[in-house]
Structures are given as C-alpha cells and as structure tokens.
Design an enzyme around this catalytic site. Sequence first.
Site, mmCIF file in Angstrom:
data_model
loop_
_atom_site.group_PDB
_atom_site.id
_atom_site.type_symbol
_atom_site.label_atom_id
_atom_site.label_comp_id
_atom_site.label_asym_id
_atom_site.label_seq_id
_atom_site.Cartn_x
_atom_site.Cartn_y
_atom_site.Cartn_z
ATOM 1 N NE ARG A 63 -3.640 0.402 2.547
ATOM 2 C CZ ARG A 63 -4.121 0.466 3.501
ATOM 3 N NH1 ARG A 63 -4.334 -0.649 4.863
ATOM 4 N NH2 ARG A 63 -4.892 1.518 4.102
ATOM 5 C CD GLN A 95 -12.775 7.399 9.484
ATOM 6 O OE1 GLN A 95 -13.140 6.470 10.002
ATOM 7 N NE2 GLN A 95 -13.537 8.229 8.641
ATOM 8 C CG HIS A 113 -7.966 5.481 11.727
ATOM 9 N ND1 HIS A 113 -9.072 5.077 11.066
ATOM 10 C CD2 HIS A 113 -8.494 5.588 13.087
ATOM 11 C CE1 HIS A 113 -10.092 5.298 11.946
ATOM 12 N NE2 HIS A 113 -9.663 5.171 13.116
ATOM 13 C CB THR A 180 -16.149 8.071 6.424
ATOM 14 O OG1 THR A 180 -15.908 7.014 7.248
ATOM 15 C CG2 THR A 180 -17.065 8.917 7.038
#
Length: 239
Positions: A63, A95, A113, A180
């Site tokens: 990623r 996030q 996050h 989201t």
Amino acid sequence: MTPGVAGTPRIVVLTGAGISAESGVPTFRDAGGLWEGHRVEDVATPEAFELDPDTVQRFYDARRRAVASVAPNPAHAALAGLERELGDDLLVVTQNIDDLHERAGSTRVLHMHGELGRVRCVACESRSDAPGDLLPGPACANCGERMLRPDVVWFGEMPYGLDEIDVALAACEAFVAIGTSGAVYPAAGFVLTASAFGAETLELNLAESEITPFFAESRLGPASLLVPAWVDEVLGRRR
Ligand code: BJW
C-alpha cells in the site's frame, strides 16, 4: 499526525477512504475494496501482526508503494484551498493513512488512524519516518531492534488525537464528513458529538452510509465534484 494542530476551528472536516478513491486508492468496504482478498482480522489487528508479521508488513509495504504512485484529486485540492482562506478555522481530521491531503497543500491535518509514511518501534515505542519497505526488517534508528511496525491504528488500539478532536467538535460551527462509511468508531460517532454541541452537519458521499440519518443534510455524488462545490459555497463563490 501534527500534534497541537486542532485548536477551536469553525469547520471540522472528517475524511475517509472515499475522498482518495478517485485518486486510485481502494476503499475498504466497497466492492473491490482493500479487504476483499483479506479478512480484517488477518491484517488490521495487533493480534494478526503478532501471529503473522510478514503478511501484515507485506500488505502495508504494497500500500505504501501504491500510494506513492498516485496523486491528490480535486477534492483534496479544494480542502487545501479552503485552508488557504480559513487558516486555523479549518481542521481536517482524516481516517486515511495516505498523505494525499498534505500533497495537495493542507497542513492542518490530524491523522487519527496513523500514517503509512511513519513507523513505530515495538521495542522502544519511538516513532519516525518510514525507511521504505518494512520487509525484510530494517532496524529502529533509536534502539537498533528490528521491530518496526507501520504507525497505523488497528482495531482495539487507541486512535490518535481524540482529546484534540473532542475539543474541536465541541467548538465548531460546522461538521462535514466526506467519503466514510461510518462503520468504524469512534469516528462514526463524531457527527453526534458535533450536533449535540450545536454544529451544522453535512455528509458528502457517493452513497448513503451507516450514519446518514444522523446528518442534517446529505449530498450524494463523487467527492471530486461535491467537495469543490461545497468549498465554493463556503467561500461565497458561485459555480
Ligand atoms: C466515496 C467515493 C467517492 C467511495 N466519493 N465517496 C462503538 C461501537 C462498536 C464498536 C466500537 C465502538 N467503539 C470502538 C469500537 C471498536 C472498533 C470498531 O469501530 N469496530 C467496528 C467494526 C464496529 N474501533 C476500534 O477498535 C478503534 N479503537 C478504539 O475504539 O479504541 C478505544 C476507544 C474506545 C472509546 C472511545 C475512544 C476509543 C480503532 C479503529 C481503527 C480502525 N483502523 C482502520 C485500519 C487503519 C490502518 C489501515 O488503513 O489499514 O482504519 S480500519 C479501516 O476503516 C481504516 C479506515 O480509516 C476505517 C474507516 O473506513 P472508511 O474510511 O469509512 O472506508 P470504507 O471503505 O468503509 O468506506 C468508504 C466510503 O467512501 C463509503 O461510504 C463509500 O460510499 C464512499 N465512497 N467512493 C465519495 N468517489
């Protein structure tokens, strides 16, 4: 995350994977999402990392490389433009662990996050920039142990910046959630906190989410169109 960035902004924007989707970063829960080939508990929990660190490192290394090859889209750019006008009156709580807000020019970004570009040492807890791939296992610059993990927040771990976010939610006049699903707490509950303190609430999403009923207004469409249009409204411009 930039500590101390939050303050008492007039507008708090919460972003999720949907804002980066049009840049080519897969979301989590949509069809074709990141977790289609993985079970959440195999890659996004501390227990998974303990059981099979190589699989988890491989997932995040891939990623990190993928994000490096994509670019911010008009939604990221519009939020950066809004910050240029509003300064401290705007806070973006994301996030997302990508850096597309920053690459578009935003500076007031709180990564609740964590960040793909950062690592945390399991041995000494020090945090630093990622030295590239974490497989086969570079040593920690602080203690020399080969126990670096991605500095991201997995299920059961405490998100970053919650005290700062609470202060901002209680003070803001408007709370806007972009892309989201509202499937993950505590972020999914921010709309309720903000509206309890009297903020206007707006959701911008491609589709209805689990938390759509909690917003005063919900607009459906791609972030690359909805976000620039909303920013123009805030700044009093016509499209
Ligand atoms: C578009 C679009 C386009 C697509 N334009 N839109 C209360 C109740 C129940 C459970 C809990 C609770 N409180 C805590 C929990 C437990 C747990 C939890 O939430 N579990 C759920 C399964 C219910 N939460 C935690 O464990 C959290 N920690 C915690 O709570 O600590 C203790 C605590 C207690 C009390 C108070 C405070 C703290 C930690 C959660 C960590 C989440 N980590 C992950 C992985 C991060 C690393 C990584 O990236 O790999 O974060 S999970 C994953 O989900 C990732 C995301 O940030 C997060 C949210 O996903 P997001 O962004 O919403 O993406 P999607 O895919 O779900 O949705 C995409 C959306 O975009 C969709 O709506 C599309 O329609 C839209 N979209 N294209 C606009 N072009």
